[in-house]
Design an enzyme around this catalytic site. Structure first.
Site, PDB file in Angstrom:
ATOM      1  CG  ASP A   1      28.511  22.923  95.316  1.00 24.44           C
ATOM      2  OD1 ASP A   1      28.324  23.324  94.244  1.00 24.44           O
ATOM      3  OD2 ASP A   1      27.960  21.944  96.057  1.00 24.44           O
TER       4      ASP A   1
ATOM      5  CE1 TYR B   1      22.493  22.114 111.341  1.00 20.73           C
ATOM      6  CE2 TYR B   1      21.271  21.456 113.094  1.00 20.73           C
ATOM      7  CZ  TYR B   1      21.752  21.189 111.727  1.00 20.73           C
ATOM      8  OH  TYR B   1      20.961  20.379 111.012  1.00 20.73           O
TER       9      TYR B   1
ATOM     10  N   GLY C   1      22.177  29.822 113.471  1.00 16.25           N
ATOM     11  CA  GLY C   1      21.515  30.655 112.901  1.00 16.25           C
ATOM     12  C   GLY C   1      20.034  30.275 112.760  1.00 16.25           C
ATOM     13  CE  LYS C   2      20.194  24.025 110.874  1.00 13.63           C
ATOM     14  NZ  LYS C   2      19.621  24.072 109.351  1.00 13.63           N
TER      15      LYS C   2
ATOM     16  CG  ASP D   1      29.491  16.568 107.944  1.00 11.76           C
ATOM     17  OD1 ASP D   1      30.040  17.592 107.436  1.00 11.76           O
ATOM     18  OD2 ASP D   1      28.599  16.044 107.532  1.00 11.76           O
TER      19      ASP D   1
ATOM     20  CG  HIS E   1      26.241  21.460 112.486  1.00  4.15           C
ATOM     21  ND1 HIS E   1      26.803  22.756 112.456  1.00  4.15           N
ATOM     22  CD2 HIS E   1      26.208  20.906 111.424  1.00  4.15           C
ATOM     23  CE1 HIS E   1      27.134  23.018 111.348  1.00  4.15           C
ATOM     24  NE2 HIS E   1      26.818  21.527 110.503  1.00  4.15           N
TER      25      HIS E   1
ATOM     26  NE  ARG F   1       8.877  19.044 113.486  1.00  5.47           N
ATOM     27  CZ  ARG F   1       7.574  18.676 113.875  1.00  5.47           C
ATOM     28  NH1 ARG F   1       7.337  17.602 114.594  1.00  5.47           N
ATOM     29  NH2 ARG F   1       6.614  19.495 113.557  1.00  5.47           N
TER      30      ARG F   1
ATOM     31  CG  LEU G   1       4.677  26.990 119.582  1.00  2.00           C
ATOM     32  CD1 LEU G   1       3.648  28.001 118.955  1.00  2.00           C
ATOM     33  CD2 LEU G   1       5.719  27.844 120.494  1.00  2.00           C
ATOM     34  CB  THR G   2       3.026  22.805 115.080  1.00  2.34           C
ATOM     35  OG1 THR G   2       3.014  21.718 115.670  1.00  2.34           O
ATOM     36  CG2 THR G   2       3.462  22.792 113.627  1.00  2.34           C
TER      37      THR G   2
HETATM   38  C1  BG6 Z   1      26.886  20.516 107.355  1.00  2.00           C
HETATM   39  C2  BG6 Z   1      27.278  19.117 107.038  1.00  2.00           C
HETATM   40  O1  BG6 Z   1      27.585  21.372 108.072  1.00  2.00           O
HETATM   41  O2  BG6 Z   1      25.560  20.530 107.686  1.00  2.00           O
HETATM   42  C3  BG6 Z   1      26.531  18.514 105.970  1.00  2.00           C
HETATM   43  O3  BG6 Z   1      28.780  19.391 106.236  1.00  2.00           O
HETATM   44  C4  BG6 Z   1      25.176  18.317 106.494  1.00  2.00           C
HETATM   45  O4  BG6 Z   1      26.972  17.178 105.729  1.00  2.00           O
HETATM   46  C5  BG6 Z   1      24.558  19.775 106.776  1.00  2.00           C
HETATM   47  O5  BG6 Z   1      24.311  18.000 105.256  1.00  2.00           O
HETATM   48  C6  BG6 Z   1      23.094  19.838 107.352  1.00  2.00           C
HETATM   49  O6  BG6 Z   1      22.842  21.235 107.430  1.00  2.00           O
HETATM   50  P1  BG6 Z   1      21.253  21.454 107.504  1.00  2.00           P
HETATM   51  O7  BG6 Z   1      21.096  23.023 107.566  1.00  2.00           O
HETATM   52  O8  BG6 Z   1      20.771  21.025 106.113  1.00  2.00           O
HETATM   53  O9  BG6 Z   1      20.661  20.699 108.500  1.00  2.00           O
END
Ligand code: BG6
Length: 479
Positions: free
Chosen positions: A16, A175, A177-178, A231, A236, A362, A391-392
Site C-alpha cells: 500500500d 512530517y 518533508g512537509k 502512530d 510526527h 497551519r 500569509l496564506t
Molecule cells: C501516518 C500514520 O504516519 O501519518 C497515519 O500512520 C496518519 O495514521 C498519517 O493518517 C498522517 O499523515 P498525513 O501526511 O496525511 O498528515
C-alpha cells in the site's frame, strides 16, 4: 549527490505504501524534472505479478501528467517478485544493477534502496541486501515503525548497525518533508522579530495539534496495537516540536541541525502520566459512521487510544515553565494540523480588555502562517479588535508554484545526499526514551486508564477546552 545513472529499488513494491506514496512520489519528481531520465527503478516484492500488472497498479495514483510522461517513466521501471528470505531474488537484483551499470560505463555504482516493508521482514531484507546487492555508494530509506518501544527500537538498531553506517541510512518521518515544517527554521531564525521573542519571557503556551476527519476504518487491526500516541505523536508531532523549540544551529548543515534537535529532546521532562486526556471514538451522532469498536478487526473490548492530549515541559533556560500541549485524534470534525503559539498578555492599564497575540502555523491543509494582533478599529472608533497578519500560501503564491508532497521532498533530499530532514539514530533513541514510559503506562493492564468517549465527527472529548485552559491557553471566544 547521486548522478544520472542510479538504480532505485523499492522493496515492498506491491504494498500500500509503495502504491500510495513511494511510486507517486518518484513519478512526481520525474514529472517535475528532478529525477534524471536515465535512472532505473526496480520494484521488489513477494506477490507474483507481471511487469505490466505491476505498472498498472502503481500508476493508478500518478497525478498531473500526460500519458506520454507516464509511459516514459514506466519504461524505466521493472519488477522482481521473489521471497524476502532466500537468495535468488537478490541475485537477480544484483544482476539487474550490474548490467545497467555496465551498459552505461558506471564505475562506482549508485544504489538507493527504499524499504517500504513491515517490521516482520525488515531485518532479513537488510541482511540479504548487504550480502548480495550492496556495492559502491549506497543509500537506504527506511520507514516507520522503527520499533514499538525503546527496547525494540534499540534491538532493531543493533541489527542494522553492523550492516549499514548511519551515513547510509535515511529514516523517514514524512512530517519533516512537509513544506510548512521545512519552513520552521527559516521562520524562526531568519526573522529577528521571531528569534528575539521565542522564549519563556514572551511565550505563554504552545500547542501542536493533529486532527483527522476519518477513523481507522479498514486498518483497525493494524492500529489496535499501535494507538494514536505511537502512530503520530512519538514521531510526527515530536519532530515538529523539536524544530519549533530547538536552539539556533550554527548552519543548515544536517549534523548541526540534528545536534540541536537531540539537545532539545534531552531537555524535555518525563511526560506526566497524571496529566493526560485520552479518548476513543464511538459512532457518529447520526449513526452513519462506525465507532472504533464496531470494527470487526479490533478486539471487542479494546482500550486503544484514538485521541490523546498530553502536556510537556522543557527544562532549559529558554522554555522553563512554558506549557506545551501535543494533541492528536482520529475521527474528528475536520482534518487539520497546526501549531499555536500564544504570547503573554500585555500589561492592562491602557486597555480594559485586550486579547493575547497568537501565531498560528497551519501545516495542512492549505498552508498558512497568521499572526493575531490587536489593532484599532478603523474610523472614529477608539476600540481595539483582534485581527490577522495573514500569509496564506494559496492567496500569496501563484498556483503554478510547485510545492512537493512530503515524500517527493524527502526522496529528493536523499537523492541529493542531504540528511537534514531524516531522523538520526540518537534522535530516535531520545524520542523513545521520552514516550516509552507513557506508552507502558497507557498499555499496562493494571492501569485502568480513563478513556473518554467522543462521537465520530465531533471536536473530540468534551474536556478538551478545560484541558487547554489548564495549560495556559486562552480562547478568543468565551466557551
Ligand atoms: C501516518 C500514520 O504516519 O501519518 C497515519 O500512520 C496518519 O495514521 C498519517 O493518517 C498522517 O499523515 P498525513 O501526511 O496525511 O498528515
Amino acid at each position: 549527490s547521486f548522478g544520472d545513472y542510479t538504480t532505485i529499488v523499492v522493496f515492498g513494491a506491491s504494498g500500500d505504501l509503495a502504491k500510495k506514496k513511494t511510486f507517486p512520489a518518484l513519478f512526481g519528481l520525474f514529472r517535475e524534472g528532478h529525477l534524471p531520465k536515465t535512472i532505473q527503478i526496480i520494484g521488489y516484492a513477494r506477490s507474483k505479478l507481471e511487469d505490466d500488472d505491476f505498472k498498472d497498479r502503481i500508476s493508478k495514483n500518478f497525478k498531473g501528467a500526460t500519458e506520454e510522461t507516464k509511459k516514459e517513466f514506466l519504461s524505466l521501471v521493472s519488477y522482481i517478485s521473489d521471497p524476502y528470505d532466500t537468495d535468488e531474488g537478490y541475485i537477480k537484483l544484483r544482476k539487474a544493477c550490474e548490467s545497467y551499470e555496465e551498459k552505461h560505463g558506471v564505475k562506482n555504482p549508485h544504489r538507493l534502496f527504499y524499504l517500504a516493508l513491515p517490521p516482520s521482514v525488515f531485518t532479513v531484507v537488510c541482511k540479504q541486501l548487504k550480502k548480495e546487492v550492496y556495492a559502491g555508494e549506497t543509500r537506504i530509506i527506511v520507514e516507520k515503525p522503527f520499533g514499538h518501544d525503546l527496547e525494540s527500537a534499540r534491538a532493531l538498531q543493533r541489527d542494522l548497525a553492523p550492516l549499514f553506517t548511519e551515513e547510509e541510512l535515511y529514516r523517514i518521518d514524512h512530517y519533516l518533508g512537509k513544506e510548512m515544517v521545512k519552513n520552521l527554521l527559516v521562520l524562526r531564525f531568519g526573522n529577528t522579530m521571531f528569534s528575539g521573542i521565542w522564549n519563556k519571557s514572551n511565550i505563554a503556551s504552545i500547542q501542536i495539534s493533529f486532527k483527522e476527519a476519518f477513523g481507522t476504518e479498514g486498518r483497525g487491526g493494524y492500529f489496535d496495537s499501535i494507538g494514536i500516541v505511537r502512530d503520530v505523536m512519538q514521531n510526527h508531532l515530536l519532530q515538529v516540536l523539536t524544530l519549533l523549540t530547538m536552539d539556533r544551529p550554527v548552519s543548515f548543515d544536517p549534523e548541526a541541525v540534528r545536534d540541536e534537535k537531540v539537545k532539545i529532546l534531552k531537555a524535555i521532562e518525563p511526560i506526566d502520566t497524571e496529566d493526560l486526556l485520552l479518548g476513543q471514538y464511538t459512532k457518529s451522532e447520526d449513526g452513519t459512521k462506525p465507532g472504533y469498536l464496531d470494527d470487526d478487526t479490533v478486539k471487542p473490548d479494546s482500550k486503544c487510544v484514538t485521541y490523546a492530549a498530553l502536556g510537556l515541559s522543557i527544562s532549559n533556560e529558554r522554555w522553563d515553565g512554558v506549557p506545551i500541549v501535543l494533541r492528536a485524534g482520529k475521527a474528528l470534525d475536520e482534518s487539520k494540523v497546526e501549531i499555536r503559539i500564544q504570547f503573554k498578555p500585555v500589561a492592562k492599564g491602557m486597555f480594559k480588555e485586550i486579547q493575547r497575540n497568537e501565531l498560528v502555523i497551519r501545516i495542512q491543509p492549505n498552508e498558512a502562517i497568521y499572526l493575531k494582533i490587536n489593532s484599532k478599529i478603523p474610523g472614529i472608533s477608539t476600540e481595539t479588535s483582534l485581527t490577522e497578519l495573514d500569509l496564506t500560501y494559496s492567496t500569496r503564491y501563484s498556483k503554478d508554484f510547485w510545492i512537493p508532497e512530503a515524500y517527493e521532498a524527502l526522496i529528493r533530499d536523499c537523492y541529493l545526499g542531504n540528511h537534514s530532514n531524516f531522523v538520526r539514530d540518537d534522535e530516535l533513541d531520545e524520542s523513545w526514551k521520552l514516550f516509552t514510559p507513557l506508552l507502558k503506562h497507557i498499555e499496562s493492564s493494571e492501569n485502568d486508564i480513563p478513556l473518554v468517549k467522543y462521537a465520530y465527527g465531533s471536536k473530540g472529548p468534551d474536556h478538551l477546552r478545560k484541558y487547554l485552559e489548564k495549560h495556559n491557553y486562552v480562547f478568543d471566544e468565551p466557551g
